[in-house]
Scaffold this motif. Structure first.
Motif, PDB file in Angstrom:
ATOM      1  N   LYS A  63     -22.606 -79.281  -7.754  1.00  0.00           N
ATOM      2  CA  LYS A  63     -21.569 -78.693  -8.614  1.00  0.00           C
ATOM      3  C   LYS A  63     -20.265 -78.538  -7.841  1.00  0.00           C
ATOM      4  O   LYS A  63     -19.187 -78.904  -8.321  1.00  0.00           O
ATOM      5  CB  LYS A  63     -22.048 -77.342  -9.159  1.00  0.00           C
ATOM      6  CG  LYS A  63     -21.061 -76.701 -10.096  1.00  0.00           C
ATOM      7  CD  LYS A  63     -21.628 -75.461 -10.762  1.00  0.00           C
ATOM      8  CE  LYS A  63     -20.505 -74.682 -11.423  1.00  0.00           C
ATOM      9  NZ  LYS A  63     -20.943 -73.441 -12.034  1.00  0.00           N
ATOM     10  N   THR A  64     -20.370 -78.020  -6.613  1.00  0.00           N
ATOM     11  CA  THR A  64     -19.179 -77.876  -5.768  1.00  0.00           C
ATOM     12  C   THR A  64     -18.528 -79.240  -5.549  1.00  0.00           C
ATOM     13  O   THR A  64     -17.309 -79.399  -5.671  1.00  0.00           O
ATOM     14  CB  THR A  64     -19.573 -77.258  -4.403  1.00  0.00           C
ATOM     15  OG1 THR A  64     -20.322 -76.076  -4.669  1.00  0.00           O
ATOM     16  CG2 THR A  64     -18.383 -76.938  -3.547  1.00  0.00           C
ATOM     17  N   THR A  65     -19.366 -80.226  -5.220  1.00  0.00           N
ATOM     18  CA  THR A  65     -18.845 -81.572  -4.967  1.00  0.00           C
ATOM     19  C   THR A  65     -18.184 -82.137  -6.219  1.00  0.00           C
ATOM     20  O   THR A  65     -17.109 -82.751  -6.161  1.00  0.00           O
ATOM     21  CB  THR A  65     -19.999 -82.508  -4.527  1.00  0.00           C
ATOM     22  OG1 THR A  65     -20.677 -81.886  -3.448  1.00  0.00           O
ATOM     23  CG2 THR A  65     -19.504 -83.867  -4.103  1.00  0.00           C
TER      24      THR A  65
ATOM     25  N   PRO B  48     -26.475 -76.575  -7.184  1.00  0.00           N
ATOM     26  CA  PRO B  48     -25.205 -75.914  -6.872  1.00  0.00           C
ATOM     27  C   PRO B  48     -24.339 -76.709  -5.892  1.00  0.00           C
ATOM     28  O   PRO B  48     -23.106 -76.704  -6.008  1.00  0.00           O
ATOM     29  CB  PRO B  48     -25.625 -74.576  -6.254  1.00  0.00           C
ATOM     30  CG  PRO B  48     -27.034 -74.370  -6.678  1.00  0.00           C
ATOM     31  CD  PRO B  48     -27.632 -75.727  -6.916  1.00  0.00           C
ATOM     32  N   ALA B  49     -24.967 -77.415  -4.957  1.00  0.00           N
ATOM     33  CA  ALA B  49     -24.176 -78.209  -3.997  1.00  0.00           C
ATOM     34  C   ALA B  49     -23.473 -79.347  -4.730  1.00  0.00           C
ATOM     35  O   ALA B  49     -22.299 -79.640  -4.475  1.00  0.00           O
ATOM     36  CB  ALA B  49     -25.075 -78.762  -2.896  1.00  0.00           C
TER      37      ALA B  49
ATOM     38  N   PHE C  50     -16.774 -80.564  -8.739  1.00  0.00           N
ATOM     39  CA  PHE C  50     -15.474 -79.923  -8.986  1.00  0.00           C
ATOM     40  C   PHE C  50     -14.415 -80.468  -8.023  1.00  0.00           C
ATOM     41  O   PHE C  50     -13.283 -80.733  -8.419  1.00  0.00           O
ATOM     42  CB  PHE C  50     -15.586 -78.397  -8.869  1.00  0.00           C
ATOM     43  CG  PHE C  50     -15.995 -77.742 -10.166  1.00  0.00           C
ATOM     44  CD1 PHE C  50     -17.237 -78.008 -10.740  1.00  0.00           C
ATOM     45  CD2 PHE C  50     -15.162 -76.872 -10.828  1.00  0.00           C
ATOM     46  CE1 PHE C  50     -17.622 -77.420 -11.943  1.00  0.00           C
ATOM     47  CE2 PHE C  50     -15.533 -76.281 -12.035  1.00  0.00           C
ATOM     48  CZ  PHE C  50     -16.764 -76.553 -12.582  1.00  0.00           C
ATOM     49  N   LYS C  51     -14.812 -80.649  -6.756  1.00  0.00           N
ATOM     50  CA  LYS C  51     -13.856 -81.186  -5.762  1.00  0.00           C
ATOM     51  C   LYS C  51     -13.465 -82.615  -6.120  1.00  0.00           C
ATOM     52  O   LYS C  51     -12.311 -83.013  -5.971  1.00  0.00           O
ATOM     53  CB  LYS C  51     -14.479 -81.173  -4.361  1.00  0.00           C
ATOM     54  CG  LYS C  51     -14.439 -79.810  -3.718  1.00  0.00           C
ATOM     55  CD  LYS C  51     -14.784 -79.928  -2.232  1.00  0.00           C
ATOM     56  CE  LYS C  51     -14.908 -78.556  -1.618  1.00  0.00           C
ATOM     57  NZ  LYS C  51     -15.877 -78.512  -0.515  1.00  0.00           N
TER      58      LYS C  51
END
Ligand code: URA
Length: 195
Positions: free
Chosen positions: A166-168, A163-164, A170-171
């Motif tokens: 994934k956030t990165t 999940p971490a 997308f950013k």
């Protein structure tokens, strides 16, 4: 210079490396012929091999979501891979398979599309196109080489399992889009200044 269709036809008939033996379909790539952004992954997976289209499995759905969130529609970019045939058991493509495929096909696809930016997904793309050891040292960064801006980020498969990441991921795709807009604004200003 070859057209995208000519390159795709050559790929369909390709037997330059052993990957042709285990493929169901070749996966040349798809998208706009004059795309501003080209996206380069590693190589086709099971779904892509079955359909002959890039990034149509789980990783592909995440990639499409990230692009669209950043304001880039999937149809307006050109999506392809370092190698155009699925490596058996989803192993990484070998150095000689990568080199053959990139020098014979990917560089010609880039010459035909002439993207402003190439987004590299994951270590195989980063190693093959930029000679960097892995994506971790360069993710979120852009490099200019031979008049092309390369932007590096995780492979969406890495984002799926963490999940971490994934956030990165997308950013990063948003950052790539912002960089694209700055490059376009800079070019426009330079054209005005030169006029
Ligand atoms: N992973 C890739 O690197 N490319 C695809 O087309 C699909 C999954």
């Amino acid at each position: 210079m070859s057209s995208l269709e000519e390159v795709a036809e050559e790929i369909r008939l390709c037997r330059l490396c052993p990957l042709w033996r285990s493929r169901t379909n070749t996966v040349p790539g798809e998208g706009r012929r004059d795309a501003e952004v080209m996206v380069v992954g590693e190589g086709p997976g099971e779904e892509e091999d079955a359909q002959g289209r890039p990034f149509v499995g789980r990783s592909g759905r995440l990639l499409t979501e990230a692009l669209e969130k950043a304001g880039l529609r999937r149809e307006e970019v050109f999506i392809t891979n370092v190698v155009k045939c699925r490596p058996p058991d989803n192993r990484e493509p070998l150095p000689e398979e990568r080199e053959t495929c990139v020098s014979t096909y990917l560089y010609r696809q880039m010459a035909a599309v002439k993207p402003r930016m190439v987004i590299l997904l994951g270590s195989v793309a980063v190693q093959t196109l930029l000679g960097k050891p892995s994506v971790s040292s360069v993710r979120g960064k852009a490099f200019e080489k031979d008049d092309v801006v390369y932007f590096c980020t995780y492979h969406p498969a890495a984002a799926l399992y963490n999940p971490a990441n994934k956030t990165t991921f997308f950013k990063d795709i948003e950052k790539a889009k912002q960089l694209l807009e700055s490059l376009k604004a800079f070019k426009k200003q330079k054209t005005l200044d030169d006029a």
